[in-house]
Design an enzyme around this catalytic site. Structure first.
Site, PDB file in Angstrom:
ATOM      1  N   GLY A 186       0.788  -1.232   0.000  1.00  0.00           N
ATOM      2  CA  GLY A 186       0.000   0.000   0.000  1.00  0.00           C
ATOM      3  C   GLY A 186       0.815   1.274   0.000  1.00  0.00           C
ATOM      4  N   PRO A 224       4.852  -4.612  -1.309  1.00  0.00           N
ATOM      5  CA  PRO A 224       4.624  -3.471  -2.196  1.00  0.00           C
ATOM      6  C   PRO A 224       4.351  -3.904  -3.635  1.00  0.00           C
ATOM      7  CG  PRO A 224       6.968  -3.746  -1.787  1.00  0.00           C
ATOM      8  CD  PRO A 224       6.276  -4.812  -1.004  1.00  0.00           C
ATOM      9  N   GLY A 225       3.357  -3.345  -4.255  1.00  0.00           N
ATOM     10  CA  GLY A 225       3.088  -3.608  -5.668  1.00  0.00           C
ATOM     11  C   GLY A 225       3.266  -2.323  -6.455  1.00  0.00           C
ATOM     12  N   ARG A 282      -8.744   3.217 -13.624  1.00  0.00           N
ATOM     13  CA  ARG A 282      -8.625   3.766 -12.272  1.00  0.00           C
ATOM     14  C   ARG A 282      -9.279   5.131 -12.110  1.00  0.00           C
ATOM     15  NH1 ARG A 282      -4.556   5.091 -10.074  1.00  0.00           N
ATOM     16  NH2 ARG A 282      -5.107   4.514  -7.948  1.00  0.00           N
ATOM     17  N   CYS A 320     -17.631   4.236 -25.251  1.00  0.00           N
ATOM     18  CA  CYS A 320     -18.991   4.778 -25.245  1.00  0.00           C
ATOM     19  C   CYS A 320     -19.473   4.961 -23.819  1.00  0.00           C
ATOM     20  CB  CYS A 320     -19.920   3.853 -26.024  1.00  0.00           C
ATOM     21  SG  CYS A 320     -19.522   3.907 -27.753  1.00  0.00           S
ATOM     22  N   GLU A 321     -18.907   5.920 -23.152  1.00  0.00           N
ATOM     23  CA  GLU A 321     -19.181   6.140 -21.731  1.00  0.00           C
ATOM     24  C   GLU A 321     -18.682   7.539 -21.400  1.00  0.00           C
ATOM     25  OE1 GLU A 321     -20.382   4.556 -18.048  1.00  0.00           O
ATOM     26  OE2 GLU A 321     -20.114   3.286 -19.791  1.00  0.00           O
ATOM     27  N   TYR A 331      -2.014  -1.525 -11.728  1.00  0.00           N
ATOM     28  CA  TYR A 331      -3.478  -1.605 -11.802  1.00  0.00           C
ATOM     29  C   TYR A 331      -4.052  -0.951 -13.058  1.00  0.00           C
ATOM     30  CZ  TYR A 331      -2.399  -2.865  -7.048  1.00  0.00           C
ATOM     31  OH  TYR A 331      -1.838  -3.468  -5.953  1.00  0.00           O
TER      32      TYR A 331
HETATM   33  C1  LIG Z   1      -2.918  -8.199   0.628  1.00  0.00           C
HETATM   34  C2  LIG Z   1      -2.342  -7.174  -0.276  1.00  0.00           C
HETATM   35  N1  LIG Z   1      -1.006  -7.012  -0.296  1.00  0.00           N
HETATM   36  C3  LIG Z   1      -0.420  -6.105  -1.115  1.00  0.00           C
HETATM   37  C4  LIG Z   1      -1.175  -5.309  -1.947  1.00  0.00           C
HETATM   38  C5  LIG Z   1      -0.447  -4.337  -2.843  1.00  0.00           C
HETATM   39  O1  LIG Z   1      -0.809  -3.033  -2.625  1.00  0.00           O
HETATM   40  P1  LIG Z   1       0.009  -1.868  -3.358  1.00  0.00           P
HETATM   41  O2  LIG Z   1       0.090  -2.229  -4.796  1.00  0.00           O
HETATM   42  O3  LIG Z   1      -0.826  -0.655  -3.114  1.00  0.00           O
HETATM   43  O4  LIG Z   1       1.343  -1.816  -2.703  1.00  0.00           O
HETATM   44  C6  LIG Z   1      -2.567  -5.423  -1.946  1.00  0.00           C
HETATM   45  C7  LIG Z   1      -3.375  -4.579  -2.826  1.00  0.00           C
HETATM   46  O5  LIG Z   1      -4.552  -4.598  -2.898  1.00  0.00           O
HETATM   47  C8  LIG Z   1      -3.166  -6.399  -1.094  1.00  0.00           C
HETATM   48  O6  LIG Z   1      -4.479  -6.582  -1.084  1.00  0.00           O
END
Ligand SMILES: Cc1ncc(COP(=O)(O)O)c(C=O)c1O
Length: 461
Positions: free
Chosen positions: A276, A319-320, A358, A389-390, A419
């Site tokens: 997050g 982290p993603g 998003r 079309c939105e 995302y």
């Molecule tokens: C369990 C869990 N871990 C990690 C993440 C990755 O979050 P972020 O991409 O915001 O770091 C998420 C995102 O929804 C999640 O649900």
């Protein structure tokens, strides 16, 4: 204001953009924290990434296209690994996953989180060692759990009592003892600079802490003795810039850890604090570097463990967005420019909500720049919209582009690594764009563009 299903009458027609958005002194200037590290405006005025001109990329791969600065992604992965040397860093594959990215993540020494059989299959097919994979999800099927067990996935994050029963039965049948964590819903919801801490946990994920389900889940797993309970897990939200939400969640989850120790004499060896961590989508966002995050998280865990008289557990994070988000920009071509009575200018590009949902889904803010040339025209407040079309098909709600923006121009939107491709759709039967990785002046396709044949391939009859 959110885009509204009912259409433009419900939109915020005529506003002058958010208060913070000011006409730039130089409409060609790039704000460095929004862009992959190797993007610059070249001598000819066009953007370059790792030395490659975006006009060449557009000519070679078409538009729209997601352009990945490979070294940027790798360096962000390394930044996390170096900042958290004794912590397992799980890249959250939901942000964006394909085989090439799995390999990059593996080569940079990270672990990988997946949350579906498809993500697991992608990870395994690219050679990610199974023991470095964590498997999430609130409704993992028997088939998915079986696959994870057979592959030897390193840890499975338990999300429900049904899943505990399912996995226990499957592990017993196979005579294996998989590592598991319990996902604890701690009643903390964090987003940007605010977090809400409540006593209730009204959401689909995990075991409620306040209601006692989390403790009951831990006792069930420990008492059964079939699964190897390694620790607790909590994930509190997304786009977080302030660590105070982590402080509350760590306090709550470590109090549970102490309760488990007192009740069963077991001190769980691991703790996962989730992901997050926020990134910059606009000039308003000011993310902390991983080293700073690491320092703050470590301090929080140390002091909460001391308060509960617990040994500090082995930590992991997930982290993603912070790894892949800033490494990518989307390259579009402008198709039409429409001025609505001097109120607003709509710049329509050749993608939209199918490659970036998003903005419509989360009211997310993005920025944009003219990419194929520099301009001497005045800044013009524009809305970058898609071709779907939105009415809510908005890519960038408000941005200053040069007033001479015109059909045929290239526009780039930074911060689209997370995302966007992973949430892309075929709405209006628009093929999903390719992902092009650029490194050392060379481009390679890592996900190809969908074709009309792809779109028709699933039709039976
Ligand atoms: C369990 C869990 N871990 C990690 C993440 C990755 O979050 P972020 O991409 O915001 O770091 C998420 C995102 O929804 C999640 O649900």
């Amino acid at each position: 204001m959110r885009a509204h299903e009912a259409g433009a009458m419900h939109g915020d027609i005529g506003d002058r953009g958010p208060g913070w958005l000011r006409p730039p002194a130089d409409v060609n200037a790039l704000v460095p924290q929004l862009w992959p590290r190797q993007v610059e405006r070249g001598a000819g005025g066009a953007l370059t990434v790792a030395g490659l001109d975006v006009r060449e990329l557009a000519a070679g791969y078409g538009t729209p296209a997601y352009v990945l600065d490979e070294d940027d992604l790798r360096s962000r992965a390394r930044d996390f690994r170096d900042a958290f040397p004794d912590v397992d860093v799980y890249y959250a594959g939901k942000a964006f996953l394909c085989r090439a990215v799995v390999r990059m993540i593996a080569e940079e020494g990270l672990h990988l989180d997946v949350c579906s059989g498809g993500e697991l299959a992608t990870a395994l097919s690219a050679g990610m060692p199974a023991e470095r994979i964590g498997f999430h999800g609130n409704n993992k099927s028997v088939a998915e759990l079986t696959r994870a067990l057979d592959a030897g996935v390193g840890r499975i994050i338990l999300d429900s009592f049904t899943e505990i029963d399912r996995l226990t039965a499957l592990a017993r049948e196979r005579g294996v003892r998989p590592g598991v964590l319990i996902r604890v819903t701690v009643g903390v919801e964090a987003h940007t600079h605010e977090f809400i801490a409540t006593a209730h946990e009204d959401q689909k994920f995990g075991f409620s802490l306040a209601g006692g389900a989390a403790a009951a889940a831990a006792f069930t797993v420990i008492d059964e003795g079939v699964l190897d309970l390694r620790g607790l897990h909590s994930h509190i939200g997304s786009q977080i810039f302030d660590t105070s939400g982590f402080e509350v969640s760590a306090r709550r989850v470590l109090a549970l850890q102490a309760q488990i120790r007192d009740a069963r004499g077991v001190e769980l060896p691991e703790l996962d604090l989730g992901g997050g961590f926020g990134i910059a989508y606009t000039t308003q966002d000011d993310p902390s570097p991983p080293a700073e995050l690491a320092k703050r998280l470590r301090k929080i865990v140390d002091s909460e463990c001391a308060a509960e008289n617990l040994a500090v557990p082995h930590l992991s994070i997930e982290p993603g967005r912070a790894i892949v988000g800033p490494a990518v920009f989307t390259l579009y071509e402008v198709g039409t420019v429409k001025d609505v009575d001097g109120l607003r200018t709509y710049v329509s590009v050749d993608g939209g909500m199918s490659d970036n949902i998003r903005t419509a889904l989360y009211d997310a803010s993005y920025s944009a720049t003219l990419a194929g040339r520099a301009s001497t025209a005045e800044p013009l407040l524009a809305r970058v919209v898609g071709k779907h079309c939105e009415s809510g098909d908005i890519v960038v709600k408000d941005e200053f582009l040069p007033a001479d923006v015109q059909p045929g121009d290239l526009v780039a939107v930074p911060g689209t690594g997370a995302y966007c491709r992973s949430m892309a759709s075929n709405y209006n039967h628009v093929p999903r764009p390719p992902v092009v990785a650029v490194r050392d002046g060379r481009a390679r396709l890592i996900v190809r563009r969908e074709t009309e044949e792809d779109l028709l391939a699933l039709d039976v009859g």
